[in-house]
Design a protein around this motif. Structure first.
Motif, PDB file in Angstrom:
ATOM      1  N   ILE A 139     -10.280   0.882  -1.975  1.00  0.00           N
ATOM      2  CA  ILE A 139      -9.242   1.881  -1.727  1.00  0.00           C
ATOM      3  C   ILE A 139      -8.557   1.605  -0.391  1.00  0.00           C
ATOM      4  CG2 ILE A 139      -8.853   4.334  -1.245  1.00  0.00           C
ATOM      5  CD1 ILE A 139     -11.021   4.919  -3.352  1.00  0.00           C
ATOM      6  N   LEU A 140      -9.329   1.293   0.621  1.00  0.00           N
ATOM      7  CA  LEU A 140      -8.774   0.996   1.939  1.00  0.00           C
ATOM      8  C   LEU A 140      -7.878  -0.248   1.896  1.00  0.00           C
ATOM      9  CD1 LEU A 140      -8.803   1.809   4.926  1.00  0.00           C
ATOM     10  CD2 LEU A 140     -10.685   0.218   5.230  1.00  0.00           C
ATOM     11  N   ILE A 141      -8.266  -1.259   1.151  1.00  0.00           N
ATOM     12  CA  ILE A 141      -7.465  -2.479   1.031  1.00  0.00           C
ATOM     13  C   ILE A 141      -6.142  -2.194   0.328  1.00  0.00           C
ATOM     14  CG2 ILE A 141      -7.381  -4.729  -0.132  1.00  0.00           C
ATOM     15  CD1 ILE A 141     -10.373  -5.015   0.589  1.00  0.00           C
ATOM     16  N   VAL A 142      -6.167  -1.412  -0.747  1.00  0.00           N
ATOM     17  CA  VAL A 142      -4.936  -1.080  -1.469  1.00  0.00           C
ATOM     18  C   VAL A 142      -3.985  -0.283  -0.577  1.00  0.00           C
ATOM     19  CG1 VAL A 142      -4.005   0.278  -3.390  1.00  0.00           C
ATOM     20  CG2 VAL A 142      -5.959  -1.227  -3.758  1.00  0.00           C
ATOM     21  N   VAL A 143      -4.500   0.700   0.136  1.00  0.00           N
ATOM     22  CA  VAL A 143      -3.669   1.499   1.037  1.00  0.00           C
ATOM     23  C   VAL A 143      -3.081   0.622   2.140  1.00  0.00           C
ATOM     24  CG1 VAL A 143      -3.724   3.360   2.753  1.00  0.00           C
ATOM     25  CG2 VAL A 143      -4.794   3.687   0.533  1.00  0.00           C
ATOM     26  N   ALA A 144      -3.870  -0.280   2.694  1.00  0.00           N
ATOM     27  CA  ALA A 144      -3.386  -1.181   3.740  1.00  0.00           C
ATOM     28  C   ALA A 144      -2.315  -2.130   3.195  1.00  0.00           C
ATOM     29  CB  ALA A 144      -4.547  -1.974   4.324  1.00  0.00           C
ATOM     30  N   MET A 145      -2.502  -2.630   1.969  1.00  0.00           N
ATOM     31  CA  MET A 145      -1.525  -3.532   1.366  1.00  0.00           C
ATOM     32  C   MET A 145      -0.182  -2.829   1.167  1.00  0.00           C
ATOM     33  SD  MET A 145      -1.695  -5.641  -2.216  1.00  0.00           S
ATOM     34  CE  MET A 145      -1.296  -4.244  -3.245  1.00  0.00           C
ATOM     35  N   VAL A 146      -0.214  -1.612   0.648  1.00  0.00           N
ATOM     36  CA  VAL A 146       1.026  -0.851   0.441  1.00  0.00           C
ATOM     37  C   VAL A 146       1.681  -0.551   1.788  1.00  0.00           C
ATOM     38  CG1 VAL A 146       1.959   1.354  -0.357  1.00  0.00           C
ATOM     39  CG2 VAL A 146       0.312   0.121  -1.767  1.00  0.00           C
ATOM     40  N   GLY A 147       0.890  -0.157   2.765  1.00  0.00           N
ATOM     41  CA  GLY A 147       1.434   0.141   4.089  1.00  0.00           C
ATOM     42  C   GLY A 147       2.079  -1.074   4.734  1.00  0.00           C
ATOM     43  N   LEU A 148       1.440  -2.225   4.629  1.00  0.00           N
ATOM     44  CA  LEU A 148       1.995  -3.440   5.222  1.00  0.00           C
ATOM     45  C   LEU A 148       3.274  -3.893   4.527  1.00  0.00           C
ATOM     46  CD1 LEU A 148      -1.247  -5.470   5.993  1.00  0.00           C
ATOM     47  CD2 LEU A 148       0.314  -4.401   7.621  1.00  0.00           C
ATOM     48  N   LYS A 149       3.406  -3.624   3.240  1.00  0.00           N
ATOM     49  CA  LYS A 149       4.636  -3.976   2.534  1.00  0.00           C
ATOM     50  C   LYS A 149       5.779  -3.015   2.881  1.00  0.00           C
ATOM     51  CE  LYS A 149       3.155  -6.777  -1.177  1.00  0.00           C
ATOM     52  NZ  LYS A 149       3.980  -7.607  -1.993  1.00  0.00           N
ATOM     53  N   MET A 150       5.463  -1.789   3.289  1.00  0.00           N
ATOM     54  CA  MET A 150       6.492  -0.802   3.603  1.00  0.00           C
ATOM     55  C   MET A 150       6.990  -0.901   5.048  1.00  0.00           C
ATOM     56  SD  MET A 150       4.937   2.463   1.562  1.00  0.00           S
ATOM     57  CE  MET A 150       6.090   3.610   2.253  1.00  0.00           C
ATOM     58  N   ILE A 151       6.215  -1.463   5.937  1.00  0.00           N
ATOM     59  CA  ILE A 151       6.572  -1.513   7.359  1.00  0.00           C
ATOM     60  C   ILE A 151       7.927  -2.199   7.614  1.00  0.00           C
ATOM     61  CG2 ILE A 151       5.913  -2.585   9.564  1.00  0.00           C
ATOM     62  CD1 ILE A 151       3.047  -1.776   8.945  1.00  0.00           C
ATOM     63  N   PRO A 152       8.239  -3.361   7.012  1.00  0.00           N
ATOM     64  CA  PRO A 152       9.541  -3.977   7.288  1.00  0.00           C
ATOM     65  C   PRO A 152      10.729  -3.097   6.880  1.00  0.00           C
ATOM     66  CG  PRO A 152       8.077  -5.577   6.290  1.00  0.00           C
ATOM     67  CD  PRO A 152       7.388  -4.245   6.219  1.00  0.00           C
ATOM     68  N   SER A 153      10.595  -2.337   5.803  1.00  0.00           N
ATOM     69  CA  SER A 153      11.678  -1.449   5.373  1.00  0.00           C
ATOM     70  C   SER A 153      11.912  -0.342   6.386  1.00  0.00           C
ATOM     71  CB  SER A 153      11.350  -0.831   4.012  1.00  0.00           C
ATOM     72  OG  SER A 153      11.252  -1.838   3.045  1.00  0.00           O
ATOM     73  N   TYR A 154      10.844   0.200   6.935  1.00  0.00           N
ATOM     74  CA  TYR A 154      10.997   1.251   7.943  1.00  0.00           C
ATOM     75  C   TYR A 154      11.528   0.693   9.266  1.00  0.00           C
ATOM     76  CZ  TYR A 154       9.171   5.024   5.169  1.00  0.00           C
ATOM     77  OH  TYR A 154       9.030   5.992   4.205  1.00  0.00           O
TER      78      TYR A 154
END
Length: 118
Positions: A19-34
């Motif tokens: 669960i922690l890995i999935v959340v981290a993966m989604v977060g890291l993919k969203m950072i450049p957009s923000y």
């Protein structure tokens, strides 16, 4: 003395880690957009300040294009800017949708909106 051991089981550790890995993966993919959104917001605020000082629509769009080139903004072009007048003066705004692909055909859509009005 206790007879039962306390702690987390291997299965619980694996599920929690997944669960922690999935959340981290989604977060890291969203950072450049923000990061790009905050750059767009900064540029629109600066262009809005120029608009309040008397710049016309063509000058506002040209200024946005120049600043967007410097800040590597790809999501919003000068033609996407909405330039309006209200009681406080000229307002420059932009709204766009960003698609972030995750895995296969699964992705996230984020709607961003920035305006020069405080």
């Amino acid at each position: 003395m206790r007879k039962n051991q306390l702690g987390i089981s291997l299965g619980g550790l694996l599920v929690g880690s997944a669960i922690l890995i999935v959340v981290a993966m989604v977060g890291l993919k969203m950072i450049p957009s923000y990061i790009e959104f905050f750059s767009i917001k900064k540029v629109i605020a600066a262009v809005g300040e120029e608009a309040r000082n008397g710049a016309n629509a063509a000058a506002i769009r040209r200024s946005f294009d120049n600043r967007a080139t410097i800040d590597s903004i790809e999501s919003v072009k000068a033609a996407d800017l909405e330039i309006t007048k209200d009681a406080t003066g000229v307002v420059v705004s932009a709204a766009y949708r960003k698609e972030i692909p995750l895995v296969s055909n699964i992705g996230i859509y984020i709607d961003f909106s920035a305006t020069s009005q405080q």
